[in-house]
Design an enzyme around this catalytic site. Structure first.
Site, short mmCIF file in Angstrom:
data_model
loop_
_atom_site.label_atom_id
_atom_site.label_comp_id
_atom_site.label_asym_id
_atom_site.label_seq_id
_atom_site.Cartn_x
_atom_site.Cartn_y
_atom_site.Cartn_z
CE1 TYR A 106 6.83 3.93 -5.89
CE2 TYR A 106 8.35 4.38 -4.10
CZ TYR A 106 7.12 3.94 -4.54
OH TYR A 106 6.19 3.52 -3.63
CD GLU A 189 3.28 4.40 -5.42
OE1 GLU A 189 3.74 3.45 -4.79
OE2 GLU A 189 2.41 4.28 -6.31
#
Ligand code: ADP
Ligand code: MG
Length: 376
Positions: A106, A189
């Site tokens: 992530y 993201e």
């Protein structure tokens, strides 16, 4: 403003971030042709403004051409029930080559408002809901506040990859930093960013949110807006220069000024109810603008009542009363309407409402408003 994964991936490419080869498909008759342009296995991905599409059945792996055809046909046009964004109709799919994943990470950059800077966040727990990871294993999320120069190496090194992969992740972090700054994004993201079996680092998902207030200086970004993904009432409100945001409660509120709108929502909460919307009609609203605002407001099927809380400064109370009266006469609504008006031409406004033949509860102050709303 939100954009789709496929649009975000185009921007990633411009910033040198690797993404898998993919084809966007918007029509059923184009599915066969589109699938034949990518290698199998491939992944069919619903393009909707929502995360957690995988869990909702909007991201599926196909291991043969026929399988890909079936999946693409079932996802295109489906109603995706996502936990994050409710029900979303899938108008576009991305047909993307499958990547052999070794590790899912992530990585994101976003505003940290409390610290007045951009925060860089990474985790070895990619592919999952990051809020869940934050709850269950917060020690697996690393955060760096960027106060000065962005130097991500020390944080990325904590993930424990060899030098080559670490440098590749660093390059991606630097590209994301450039992107968030240059394009006035509020969030970039990648979840998951994957290390492949061949030691490449590739963005499998892509999410970018932009600051609406900066869109005027990025025409190319503003052009990416997909109106089908926006709330239709919010779009309608934008046309009339109204600040309207739909919420989940049952008390509609019409207010002038964002601060008063926030305070009004607090008052509704105090009365044991929830606001159905945020609506700031602005300072110099005409009675026509008020009428449009009211129409948008009451198109919400969940409404139990409407609370109008106006401080007439530049906006005159008689204009407000005229607009509300016209809207109600045209729309024939019969839910309770509570009005609190203060300021310029308040008496004229009250007279217009009293002579309209319609039922309003005019309250003298906010305490009285709370009592009335509590009893609804
Ligand atoms: P969402 O976050 O909305 O569920 P993602 O794009 O993150 O959608 O996809 C969900 C999961 O599907 C990813 O975590 C990854 O494991 C897998 N996936 C997505 N794209 C690919 C791809 N091109 N190749 C292989 N696996 C993929
Ligand atoms: Mg994802």
């Amino acid at each position: 403003m939100k954009i789709h994964e496929y649009q975000a991936k185009e921007l990633f490419k411009q910033y040198g971030i690797d993404v898998p080869k993919s084809i966007l498909c918007e029509k059923r008759e184009d599915i066969e042709k589109s699938i034949s342009k990518v290698s199998i296995p491939c992944v069919i991905k619903a393009q909707v403004h929502s995360g957690a599409r995988g869990k909702a059945g909007g991201v599926k792996l196909a291991d043969s051409y026929e399988n890909a055809l079936n999946i693409a046909n079932s996802i295109l046009g489906m109603e995706l029930k996502s936990t994050q964004a409710g029900i979303k109709k899938v108008n576009k799919i991305l047909i993307e080559e499958a990547v052999k994943i070794d590790k899912e990470l992530y990585i994101s950059l976003t505003f940290d408002r409390a610290n007045e800077c951009i925060a860089f966040i990474i985790s070895s727990q990619g592919g999952m809901d990051i809020e869940e990871v934050a709850k269950s294993s917060p020690e697996k999320i690393y955060t760096m506040l960027i106060k000065d120069k962005f130097e991500p190496l020390s944080l990325i090194s904590k993930l424990g990859f060899d030098e080559k992969i670490t440098i590749k992740i660093c390059n991606i972090a630097n590209s994301l930093y450039k992107l968030i700054k240059e394009k006035d994004a509020s969030l970039v993201e990648i979840n998951p960013l994957v290390v492949t079996k061949t030691a490449d680092v590739v963005a499998l998902d892509a999410k970018i949110n932009f600051d609406d207030n900066a869109l005027f200086r990025h025409e190319e970004i503003a052009a990416l807006k997909d109106e089908k993904e926006e709330n239709p009432y919010e779009l309608e409100a934008q046309k009339y220069g109204l600040n309207y945001i739909k919420l989940d409660g049952t008390i509609g509120c019409m207010v002038n000024g964002a601060g008063l709108a926030m305070a009004t929502m607090d008052i509704i909460k105090l009365a044991g109810k929830d606001a159905a919307n945020f609506l700031d009609v602005g300072g110099g609203a005409s009675s026509e603008k008020i009428e449009h605002a009211f129409k948008i407001l009451i198109s919400d099927k969940n409404l139990e009542a409407v609370f109008i809380n106006i401080f007439g400064g530049i906006l005159r109370c008689d204009f407000l009363a005229e607009g509300v009266k016209n809207a109600i006469q045209n729309l024939k609504i019969n839910i309770p309407i509570i009005v609190r008006m203060e300021g310029t031409n308040k008496e004229e406004g009250a007279k217009i409402l009293a002579n309209s033949g319609l039922k309003f509860t005019v309250v003298k102050n906010l305490n009285e408003a709370i009592e009335v709303i509590r009893k609804i």
